[in-house]
Design an enzyme around this catalytic site. Structure first.
Site, PDB file in Angstrom:
ATOM      1  N   GLY A  14       3.340   8.208  -2.545  1.00  0.00           N
ATOM      2  CA  GLY A  14       4.096   8.114  -3.782  1.00  0.00           C
ATOM      3  C   GLY A  14       4.749   6.788  -4.078  1.00  0.00           C
ATOM      4  O   GLY A  14       5.620   6.713  -4.956  1.00  0.00           O
ATOM      5  N   LYS A  15       4.332   5.700  -3.407  1.00  0.00           N
ATOM      6  CA  LYS A  15       4.962   4.399  -3.640  1.00  0.00           C
ATOM      7  C   LYS A  15       4.842   3.948  -5.085  1.00  0.00           C
ATOM      8  O   LYS A  15       5.788   3.421  -5.664  1.00  0.00           O
ATOM      9  CB  LYS A  15       4.351   3.325  -2.741  1.00  0.00           C
ATOM     10  CG  LYS A  15       4.708   3.392  -1.292  1.00  0.00           C
ATOM     11  CD  LYS A  15       4.263   2.152  -0.543  1.00  0.00           C
ATOM     12  CE  LYS A  15       2.789   1.841  -0.720  1.00  0.00           C
ATOM     13  NZ  LYS A  15       1.899   2.905  -0.209  1.00  0.00           N
ATOM     14  N   THR A  16       3.649   4.126  -5.652  1.00  0.00           N
ATOM     15  CA  THR A  16       3.422   3.619  -7.005  1.00  0.00           C
ATOM     16  C   THR A  16       4.263   4.382  -8.023  1.00  0.00           C
ATOM     17  O   THR A  16       4.832   3.779  -8.941  1.00  0.00           O
ATOM     18  CB  THR A  16       1.926   3.721  -7.364  1.00  0.00           C
ATOM     19  OG1 THR A  16       1.184   2.907  -6.453  1.00  0.00           O
ATOM     20  CG2 THR A  16       1.671   3.235  -8.783  1.00  0.00           C
ATOM     21  N   LYS A  37       1.799  -6.502  -6.910  1.00  0.00           N
ATOM     22  CA  LYS A  37       1.001  -5.864  -5.853  1.00  0.00           C
ATOM     23  C   LYS A  37       0.293  -6.977  -5.095  1.00  0.00           C
ATOM     24  O   LYS A  37      -0.677  -7.561  -5.582  1.00  0.00           O
ATOM     25  CB  LYS A  37      -0.023  -4.907  -6.470  1.00  0.00           C
ATOM     26  CG  LYS A  37      -0.819  -4.108  -5.431  1.00  0.00           C
ATOM     27  CD  LYS A  37       0.007  -2.978  -4.848  1.00  0.00           C
ATOM     28  CE  LYS A  37      -0.847  -2.112  -3.932  1.00  0.00           C
ATOM     29  NZ  LYS A  37      -0.091  -0.974  -3.378  1.00  0.00           N
ATOM     30  N   GLU A 112       5.328  -4.061  -4.460  1.00  0.00           N
ATOM     31  CA  GLU A 112       4.830  -2.819  -3.857  1.00  0.00           C
ATOM     32  C   GLU A 112       3.804  -3.120  -2.776  1.00  0.00           C
ATOM     33  O   GLU A 112       2.753  -3.715  -3.028  1.00  0.00           O
ATOM     34  CB  GLU A 112       4.190  -1.915  -4.917  1.00  0.00           C
ATOM     35  CG  GLU A 112       3.737  -0.580  -4.322  1.00  0.00           C
ATOM     36  CD  GLU A 112       2.865   0.229  -5.244  1.00  0.00           C
ATOM     37  OE1 GLU A 112       2.141   1.109  -4.747  1.00  0.00           O
ATOM     38  OE2 GLU A 112       2.890  -0.020  -6.467  1.00  0.00           O
ATOM     39  N   GLY A 173       8.856  10.445  -1.949  1.00  0.00           N
ATOM     40  CA  GLY A 173       7.873  10.060  -2.951  1.00  0.00           C
ATOM     41  C   GLY A 173       7.209  11.206  -3.672  1.00  0.00           C
ATOM     42  O   GLY A 173       6.656  11.011  -4.760  1.00  0.00           O
ATOM     43  N   SER A 174       7.241  12.394  -3.095  1.00  0.00           N
ATOM     44  CA  SER A 174       6.587  13.538  -3.727  1.00  0.00           C
ATOM     45  C   SER A 174       7.254  14.823  -3.237  1.00  0.00           C
ATOM     46  O   SER A 174       6.846  15.412  -2.236  1.00  0.00           O
ATOM     47  CB  SER A 174       5.088  13.544  -3.388  1.00  0.00           C
ATOM     48  OG  SER A 174       4.425  14.608  -4.034  1.00  0.00           O
ATOM     49  N   PRO A 203       9.528  14.407  -8.051  1.00  0.00           N
ATOM     50  CA  PRO A 203       8.709  15.615  -7.967  1.00  0.00           C
ATOM     51  C   PRO A 203       7.220  15.291  -7.871  1.00  0.00           C
ATOM     52  O   PRO A 203       6.736  14.332  -8.473  1.00  0.00           O
ATOM     53  CB  PRO A 203       9.018  16.353  -9.280  1.00  0.00           C
ATOM     54  CG  PRO A 203      10.319  15.786  -9.742  1.00  0.00           C
ATOM     55  CD  PRO A 203      10.325  14.363  -9.291  1.00  0.00           C
TER      56      PRO A 203
END
Length: 250
Positions: A14-16, A37, A112, A173-174, A203
């Protein structure tokens, strides 16, 4: 903070989406934002990369500057992917110089990483941590919610501490729609093993939202430290659990 390095404890966590959420809140606050990036792996030329996706979700065309330093087609660590492709690797000093250049023209630059903090960028074993040290930038750690995250988060925290790098905090991240026992317990344990505050829980699945819906909901996912309204105590009280089922606040 003019530069924040966003690193995961691993890949595909979930970094992005977290980068996009931080960028969206900064744009909403009237700040100019760039997403950098250093090395995009696993995509062919012409496919939208992580920086472009973060920019799309955060503000659309013109609102967020998206920059890639290098792209390699194989879904591998940047150093290995560069070697296989016969292309020059990205050096830590190049990452730092690019971020500094962007910081001269933007209020916030989000760098990132690819995978975890110590994934190799080049054949000299340079890592994202080396770039962060050159930049003297704080590192925002993105971690998964479930079983196994405590060890990888603790190891990342130790690596940051050993290098004298500031850990800004941890963002999940998620966050799953139906969190299991491990995820619920980890809400209290993550900041302990990280030695840094829990700054958000994004989420799962929000990367599929329209940019308008994403930007409208982003404040609910991140704490005021990152420009949002997410309350960690309230979130832990609602979703967390300890032995015996008692929720812990704080």
């Amino acid at each position: 903070m003019s530069v924040i390095v966003v690193s995961g404890t691993g890949t595909e966590i979930g970094k992005t989406v977290v980068t996009a959420a931080v960028a969206a809140l900064a744009v909403a606050a009237g700040r100019s934002v760039a997403v950098l990036k250093p090395a995009q792996t696993g995509l062919a030329a012409g496919e939208p990369g992580d920086a472009a996706e973060a920019a799309r979700l955060a503000g659309g065309a013109g609102a967020v500057t998206a920059v890639e330093l290098a792209r390699y087609p194989d879904p591998l660590a940047p150093a290995t992917a560069a070697q296989r492709a016969g292309l020059p690797p990205v050096r830590a000093h190049q990452v730092a110089e690019a971020a500094e250049d962007l910081a001269r023209e933007h209020d916030l630059v989000l760098v990132e990483g690819a995978g975890g903090l110590l994934v190799r960028l080049d054949d000299r074993d340079a890592t994202l941590a080396d770039a962060a040290k050159l930049l003297r930038a704080p590192v925002l750690v993105v971690a998964p919610a479930g079983l196994g995250t405590l060890n990888s988060t603790a190891l990342t925290a130790e690596a940051l501490h050993a290098r004298g790098l500031e850990q800004l905090g941890v963002v999940i991240g998620s966050w799953p729609r139906r969190p299991d026992l491990a995820a619920r317990c980890n809400l209290a344990d993550l900041p302990r093993v990280a030695g840094a505050p829990l700054l958000g829980a994004v989420p799962e699945g929000v990367g599929t939202l329209s940019p308008r819906a994403f930007r409208a909901a982003a404040p609910d996912w991140l704490s005021p430290r990152l420009g949002g309204s997410w309350d960690p105590s309230a979130f832990v009280a609602t979703h967390g659990t300890l032995l015996g089922g008692r929720a812990e606040e704080g």
